[in-house]
Design a protein around this motif. Structure first.
Motif, short mmCIF file in Angstrom:
data_model
loop_
_atom_site.label_atom_id
_atom_site.label_comp_id
_atom_site.label_asym_id
_atom_site.label_seq_id
_atom_site.Cartn_x
_atom_site.Cartn_y
_atom_site.Cartn_z
N VAL A 131 -10.50 -11.64 -6.56
CA VAL A 131 -10.32 -12.40 -5.32
C VAL A 131 -10.86 -11.60 -4.12
CG1 VAL A 131 -8.38 -13.76 -6.18
CG2 VAL A 131 -7.95 -11.60 -4.99
N GLY A 149 -5.56 -15.79 5.11
CA GLY A 149 -6.58 -15.87 4.07
C GLY A 149 -6.32 -14.88 2.95
N GLN A 150 -5.91 -13.67 3.33
CA GLN A 150 -5.62 -12.64 2.33
C GLN A 150 -4.42 -13.06 1.48
OE1 GLN A 150 -5.20 -9.46 5.11
NE2 GLN A 150 -7.35 -8.83 4.96
N GLN A 152 -3.49 -16.09 0.81
CA GLN A 152 -3.88 -17.17 -0.09
C GLN A 152 -4.68 -16.62 -1.27
OE1 GLN A 152 -2.66 -20.06 -1.17
NE2 GLN A 152 -2.60 -20.71 0.96
N ARG A 153 -5.46 -15.56 -1.02
CA ARG A 153 -6.19 -14.92 -2.12
C ARG A 153 -5.21 -14.31 -3.12
NH1 ARG A 153 -11.79 -13.91 -1.22
NH2 ARG A 153 -12.38 -14.91 0.75
N PHE A 173 -5.86 -24.69 0.48
CA PHE A 173 -6.69 -24.12 1.55
C PHE A 173 -6.44 -24.77 2.90
CE2 PHE A 173 -9.49 -24.04 -2.38
CZ PHE A 173 -9.11 -22.76 -2.73
N THR A 180 -12.57 -19.03 7.26
CA THR A 180 -11.85 -18.42 6.15
C THR A 180 -11.83 -19.37 4.96
OG1 THR A 180 -10.40 -17.44 7.80
CG2 THR A 180 -9.67 -17.31 5.52
N ARG A 181 -11.60 -20.63 5.28
CA ARG A 181 -11.47 -21.65 4.25
C ARG A 181 -12.77 -21.81 3.47
NH1 ARG A 181 -9.29 -27.26 6.46
NH2 ARG A 181 -9.52 -28.58 4.62
N LEU A 184 -13.30 -18.91 1.14
CA LEU A 184 -12.39 -18.94 -0.01
C LEU A 184 -12.80 -20.02 -1.00
CD1 LEU A 184 -10.00 -17.25 -0.78
CD2 LEU A 184 -8.49 -18.94 0.24
N ASP A 187 -15.72 -18.70 -3.00
CA ASP A 187 -15.26 -17.71 -3.98
C ASP A 187 -14.51 -18.37 -5.12
OD1 ASP A 187 -16.41 -15.72 -2.57
OD2 ASP A 187 -14.57 -15.00 -1.62
N PHE A 188 -13.75 -19.39 -4.77
CA PHE A 188 -12.95 -20.05 -5.80
C PHE A 188 -13.85 -20.71 -6.85
CE2 PHE A 188 -10.65 -23.71 -7.56
CZ PHE A 188 -9.56 -23.05 -8.10
#
Ligand SMILES: Nc1ncnc2c1ncn2[C@@H]1O[C@H](COP(=O)(O)OP(=O)(O)O)[C@@H](O)[C@H]1O
Ligand SMILES: [Mg+2]
Lengths: 263, 514
Positions: A131, A149-150, A152-153, A173, A180-181, A184, A187-188
């Motif tokens: 993540v 954001g961190q 949620q990761r 999200f 940030t969204r 993420l 990355d997701f």
């Protein structure tokens, strides 16, 4: 529309119906399937029954009528807590335990599954890398010392810790700022492509669903009004309500496009 | 002053040990009851409401009353048991309330997350909900600690040794050093225990093993320290009648001496102790017992001997209001005590400690009175112990002498002598053996119609002690041995010269010719 069942479906929901006390019909004959590596989005306005459908899958809500098969097994035939240890869960807000460090939060499900401590420690660092958080920096941090954001990761890492074949995300999200969204989300998707878990994602944001999902379920008043790929949904909306939901992102896209062409 | 301080320190292990045993047992028991109950009730509103309601109601009962009520509820038992039960009830509310509030305050999102990751209900409780509620629960335990340690001083009147012995005895004997000593010691104990609980919580939250070990150690040292003298204390505990050894005198037998909460009683208890110990008995003291508590304890052989007054027994135990004269009252009371309770009266100590209406000489001269009859129709204020105004003597005197316009001012007997001397009240119902009557130049008003009954001090033995002639034999030299003048002088030495009751008892024993 009846979902096309295949042998390799990780999740198969048929005819799910849930009444709440007081006569509210929160889910009415809902059906969906998710195969490995597939991301299914459930979209609809607030109160349309998205969360109810999602929580019925890992039995955070006891489903009423209908059948839910997880890896071919009826979820009702398993102990609820055993079932949940096999399914990743990312909730609205991060749902991290405020008294536990990032590492302790991530290690929870493996610990409940009685993994060896060395394997858990290695898995925690691996997930932090996945993540994209520096293990040395984040391992021992408490949730209140991280950004939204961190956190949620970490929540996603926690959900993936025990290598679940299925991940459930409820507005995961929604609470984040747009930049940030977007990071993420990207990355997701990369993570899912790599690990090939099936995912069911609840969101009220049609743009997010169009961007990420392989298939989209549109819900209204507890019923599925259409299930389709993003392009089918955009090009062949089956219901005026779907058109209505598509209007907002379309309008935003047009506005941005118009500005880009301006001299 | 330093004499009184030294005296205070010699009994510290006993009082502090008693206080700690009592309060720590009560706190432990309160936690054992309220923690599980709170966990159950946090998720069940039908249980939470009544549980908090009952605990809250118990809390509103004044501590002294709650402790005293436990004596009859437990069938007349005095000492540790009633104090322990009452203090436990007292400690339940804060822990129960904070456990419920703490658990209910856990964010529902966090609770759902616990289920979501696959925790069972008990895993969620132990790993998530209790740790998050811990600061609130510990705050409740700390409140309980402070309340219970503070309230434990009220164990003295029900016969359990505590730091309250300093306070109650000190108040009666005007030994302010002792009062202060008791207050400071109990406050220090409360603060110390509170800090141990607090450091334990911090250790738990920071997962600091060293700190946890240290606070555990401190806790063990405290508990150990509290229990050790307790074991020594109970080791030789067999009361008089249970012990049938053919010893000479009272060798090695335990005799429990009681006293009511005022100077004369403390001196007499010290005198009994001295005399019994001279015969080889091991004497335990239960000082400062409430008036009815002392009698009930004697009847149930919770104590073996104490002195009570014929007029008190006549009114409170025999429920008589007439006054057939001093000797008949002693005879009839003795007969009734033996018949109805198995209590043996050895007879009068030789002096009377009656209620006498007393005024300052100046006040009496101003009104021109020498007898209670002179107070008829006067708007005077009368200071007396709170017991007096509910006794038949008061209604009797009021009717007989026309005192309807007098205003009763109940107060602690320690303070009434100074109050009448300084004119804060006009009349007091003095105890006729009190040294302050002479010292403050007070005038005792005549009772021409003989309304106030006689109050001969009588030595009373419990049914168990009465079964053993040796106890009666040991105390026999005290029968009719103390004149009113001797008792007044002994009281004066304590109340006005700051001697200890033991010193006064030594003096008395010397006068008696022991
Ligand atoms: N525990 C519950 N008890 C009663 N009604 C509920 C409960 N949870 C949700 N509902 C109702 O069910 C309907 C669907 O809710 P939900 O599944 O949370 O919708 P969404 O996630 O799409 O906003 C709503 O009308 C909501 O008010
Ligand atoms: Mg929802």
């Amino acid at each position: 529309m009846s979902p096309a069942a295949t042998a390799h479906d990780v999740l198969r929901v048929e005819g799910l119906t849930k009444h709440y006390p007081g006569g509210i019909l929160a889910a009415d004959n809902v059906g969906l399937t998710a195969a490995a590596g597939e991301l299914i989005a459930i979209v609809g306005e607030s109160g349309s029954g998205k969360t109810t459908t999602l929580k019925a899958i890992n039995r955070l809500i006891e489903p009423g009528a209908g059948s839910i098969l997880f890896q071919g097994r009826d979820v009702m035939s398993l102990e609820a807590h055993d079932l949940r240890r096999e399914i990743g869960w990312v909730m609205q807000g991060d749902g991290l335990f405020p008294h536990l460090t990032a590492a302790q939060n991530i290690a929870l499900t493996p610990r409940l599954l009685k993994w060896a401590p060395a394997r858990i420690a290695a898995r925690v660092d691996e997930l932090l890398e996945l993540v994209r958080l520096d293990p040395a920096d984040f391992r021992d941090r408490l949730p209140h010392l991280m950004s939204g954001g961190q956190r949620q990761r970490i929540a996603i890492a926690r959900a993936l810790a025990a290598e679940p074949p299925l991940l459930l995300l409820d507005e995961a999200f929604s609470a984040l700022d747009p930049v940030t969204r977007a990071g993420l989300q990207e990355d997701f998707i990369a993570l899912q492509n790599r690990l090939q878990f099936a995912a069911v994602m609840v969101t009220h944001d049609m743009a997010e669903a169009l961007l990420l999902a392989d298939r989209i379920l549109v819900m209204k008043d507890g019923r599925v009004v259409q299930t389709a790929t993003p392009s089918d949904l955009v090009n062949r909306p089956a219901d005026p309500y779907v058109t209505e939901l598509l209007a907002a992102p379309a309008k935003q896209a047009r506005a941005v496009a118009a500005l880009e062409q301006a001299p | 002053m330093s004499d009184q301080l030294a005296e205070a320190f010699t009994v510290l292990p006993q009082y502090l040990g008693g206080h700690m045993r009592l309060s720590m047992a009560a706190i432990a028991c309160a936690i054992l009851i309220s923690l599980p109950l709170g966990i159950l009730a946090a998720r069940r509103q039908w249980l939470a409401g009544p549980a908090l309601g009952i605990a809250g109601t118990l809390q509103t009962i004044p501590g002294l009353a709650l402790l005293a009520l436990m004596v009859p509820i437990l069938g007349g038992t005095i000492g540790f048991a009633p104090a322990f039960v009452a203090l436990t009830l007292y400690g339940i509310l804060p822990v129960l309330r904070n456990t419920i509030v703490g658990l209910q305050g856990v964010d529902p999102v966090v609770r759902e997350a616990a289920r979501g990751v696959g925790m069972t209900q008990s895993q969620s409780l132990i790993e998530v909900e209790l740790p998050l509620a811990l600061p609130t629960i510990v705050a409740g335990i700390r409140t309980a600690v402070v309340w219970v340690v503070g309230a434990a001083v009220l164990a003295t009147p029900v016969g359990a040794a505590s730091l309250g012995n300093y306070i109650f005895a000190g108040l009666q004997t005007r030994n302010w050093t002792a009062v202060l000593f008791g207050c400071v010691a109990s406050a220090l104990l409360a603060i110390l225990l509170d800090q141990i609980v607090r450091s334990y919580e911090i250790a738990a939250r920071r997962r600091n093993r060293v700190m946890a070990a240290l606070s555990t150690l401190a806790g063990i040292v405290l508990i150990g320290g509290a229990l050790l003298p307790g074991w020594l204390d109970t080791a030789g505990q067999s009361t008089v009648a249970g012990d049938q050894a053919e010893a000479i005198g009272l060798e090695g037998r335990v005799v429990v001496v009681g006293s009511k909460p005022f100077t004369e009683q403390f001196i007499l208890a010290a005198l009994f102790e001295r005399v019994l110990e001279a015969e080889g008995a091991i004497v335990r003291r239960r000082d400062g017992l409430g008036s009815t508590v002392a009698f009930d304890a004697l009847a149930s052989s919770g104590i073996d001997v104490y002195a009570d007054y014929s007029g008190t027994l006549w009114a409170n135990v025999l429920n008589r209001e007439d006054n057939p004269g001093r000797h008949r009252i002693i005879a009839e009371t003795s007969a009734a005590l033996l018949n109805d309770y198995g209590i043996l009266s050895l007879g009068s100590l030789g002096f009377e400690n009656a209620y006498g209406f007393a005024m300052s000489r100046e006040g009496a001269d101003r009104l021109g009175v020498t007898s209670i009859a002179g107070l008829a129709g006067e708007r005077v204020t009368i200071g007396a112990d709170s017991e007096f105004f509910v006794r038949p003597e008061w209604t009797g005197t009021r009717e007989a002498y026309g005192l309807q316009d007098a205003t009763p001012r109940p107060m602690d007997s320690t303070f009434m002598y100074g109050a009448v001397r300084d004119g804060q009240v006009d009349v007091i119902t003095a105890y006729t053996t009190d040294g302050r009557i002479a010292a403050y130049d007070l005038v005792i008003l005549d009772d021409p119609r003989g309304i106030l009954p006689p109050y001969d001090a009588m030595i009373l033995l419990s049914p168990e002690a009465a079964a053993d002639d040796a106890v009666a034999a040991a105390l026999a030299p005290l029968v009719n041995a103390i004149t009113p003048a001797m008792m007044r002088e002994a009281n004066r030495r304590v109340d006005l010269e700051g001697q200890t009751p033991e010193q006064a008892a030594d003096w008395l024993w010397g006068e008696i010719g022991g």
